[in-house]
Design an enzyme around this catalytic site. Structure first.
Site, PDB file in Angstrom:
ATOM      1  N   ASP A 104       0.846  -1.198   0.000  1.00 53.48           N
ATOM      2  CA  ASP A 104       0.000   0.000   0.000  1.00 53.48           C
ATOM      3  C   ASP A 104       0.882   1.249   0.000  1.00 53.48           C
ATOM      4  O   ASP A 104       2.055   1.196   0.386  1.00 53.48           O
ATOM      5  CB  ASP A 104      -0.971   0.016   1.196  1.00 53.48           C
ATOM      6  CG  ASP A 104      -0.270   0.050   2.545  1.00 53.48           C
ATOM      7  OD1 ASP A 104       0.781  -0.616   2.696  1.00 53.48           O
ATOM      8  OD2 ASP A 104      -0.748   0.756   3.461  1.00 53.48           O
TER       9      ASP A 104
ATOM     10  N   GLU B 294      -0.043  -0.680   5.893  1.00 50.54           N
ATOM     11  CA  GLU B 294       1.084  -0.172   6.665  1.00 50.54           C
ATOM     12  C   GLU B 294       0.969   1.330   6.804  1.00 50.54           C
ATOM     13  O   GLU B 294       1.230   1.898   7.843  1.00 50.54           O
ATOM     14  CB  GLU B 294       2.404  -0.554   5.993  1.00 50.54           C
ATOM     15  CG  GLU B 294       3.609  -0.491   6.937  1.00 50.54           C
ATOM     16  CD  GLU B 294       4.228   0.888   7.048  1.00 50.54           C
ATOM     17  OE1 GLU B 294       4.973   1.137   8.016  1.00 50.54           O
ATOM     18  OE2 GLU B 294       3.977   1.738   6.178  1.00 50.54           O
TER      19      GLU B 294
HETATM   20 ZN   LIG Z   1       6.885   2.047   4.155  1.00 47.21          ZN
END
Ligand SMILES: [Zn+2]
Length: 385
Positions: free
Chosen positions: A74, A140
């Site tokens: 992501d 994340e």
């Molecule tokens: Zn990263």
């Protein structure tokens, strides 16, 4: 034929995987890993109040040692697309640089880990002398509650045991090989609340202004350092980020005043000891004049350090051989998913050069992708020798 990390990184950048969207990035990895003989699992995690997120776990080999490459596909949003030199999800190369959101943070490194692994497997008849895994999350950059933390739990429940982990976050400051992350500081948010007594500004003797007490306690907390650093960490730091009274009335003494802060702390403290230290200092400054309390926020970012030993030596040795630089063992910067991984196995972070991460025109030198692939390849060769 060797795998091409630049083409892989470009293809990943072309997947618009802004958290929480998968954008095709995990499917791309799944296909490549399946072709190489990995057993691949796509796992979606959800929690009330957060978007469900897709994650990927893939493994090849049954034996130990078990090395895991961790990372995320992501990315943060592109911002104003018009200000980019190249469209953020086009993956265009110009002047020796690959442009795009995620180029350094961290699709580039995921591509390099994949390319290095494919090369390694090709060189040993398609099976490692041990096990290699990919632990890749799509969560994340967001709140990170449906990502690595849950994927690790899921893997542990399946009986997966990791010996060592390489996380490909952009660890280098200016050039490839200049630093590796061996730990991260802990992070703790809190609010200092001072209670007074509301009243008319013309009759301060009938009121108790909490602003006075808040200022006194804040200056006491800012006056003295929390520590002077440790062997691997800089000094811990408490930073006030907001003073909140929210009083719109100019002739009213407020009843309560608050200040928010964040502490980045090193291995001189446990989280509990740190809170106690702050509360002691506050109590000393307050005496019996100021009524105060702390609202501590829950946190899952504890300080950690991966100690020097054979694994650190193997990785730094591989980096030195490929890049010609002996990396500094750094613990600087914000938190990363290493804070979760460290509960399962020793983890080191080595990836690309972080300079343009989260910026307009995020980009990586094509040469750096080649170099990082060579480093990962060297690590695999030595790890499974
Ligand atoms: Zn990263």
């Amino acid at each position: 034929m060797t795998a091409d990390p630049i083409a892989l990184a470009r293809d990943l950048i072309r997947c618009p995987s802004v958290t929480p969207d998968e954008g095709g990035a995990l499917t791309l990895l799944e296909n490549a890993l399946r072709r190489a003989g990995f057993e691949v699992h796509r796992v979606t995690f959800a929690e009330p109040g957060s978007a469900p997120i897709e994650n990927l776990y893939a493994r090849i080999g049954e034996a130990s040692p078990h090395l895991v490459f961790a990372g995320h596909t992501d990315v943060v949003p592109a911002g104003d697309v018009a200000t980019w030199r190249h469209p953020p999800f086009a993956g265009e190369v110009e002047g020796g640089a690959l442009y795009g959101r995620g180029a350094v943070d961290m699709k580039g490194a995921v591509a390099c880990a994949l390319a290095a692994t494919l090369d390694h497997l090709a060189g040993c008849g398609g099976k490692p002398r041990g096990s290699i895994s990919f632990l890749i999350t799509g969560d994340e950059e967001g709140v990170a509650v449906n990502g690595t933390i849950k994927l690790l739990q899921w893997a542990a429940e399946r009986g997966e045991k990791f010996d060592h982990c390489i996380l490909g976050e952009p660890s280098n400051v200016e050039r490839m090989g200049d630093s590796i992350k061996v730990g991260r500081r802990g992070s703790q948010n809190g609010t200092l609340v001072v209670t007074g007594k509301q009243g008319h500004v013309a009759y301060p003797e009938r009121a108790d202004n909490p602003v006075r007490g808040l200022v006194r306690l804040m200056s006491a907390l800012m006056a003295e350092p929390l520590d002077h650093g440790s062997a691997h960490f800089g000094p811990s730091n408490l930073e006030f980020t907001s003073i909140d009274i929210g009083n719109p009335t100019v002739n009213l003494i407020p009843g309560e005043a608050r200040a928010r802060f964040n502490i980045r702390f090193n291995d001189c403290h446990s989280r509990a000891a740190l809170r106690t230290l702050i509360e002691h200092r506050t109590a000393a400054a307050a005496g019996d004049k100021v009524r105060w309390r702390f609202d501590w926020e829950p946190s899952n970012a504890d300080v950690f350090l991966t100690k020097r030993g054979p694994f650190v030596d193997l990785v730094t040795g591989a980096i030195a051989e490929v890049t010609g630089r002996t990396p500094a063992l750094s613990t600087a910067g914000g938190t990363s998913d290493a804070r979760f991984i460290k509960d399962y196995c020793p983890v080191l972070e080595f990836g690309l050069v972080g300079q343009t991460m989260h910026q307009v025109d995020e980009r990586t030198a094509v040469d750096d992708l080649v170099m990082l692939t060579a480093v990962y390849r060297k690590i695999l060769e030595r790890y499974f020798s």
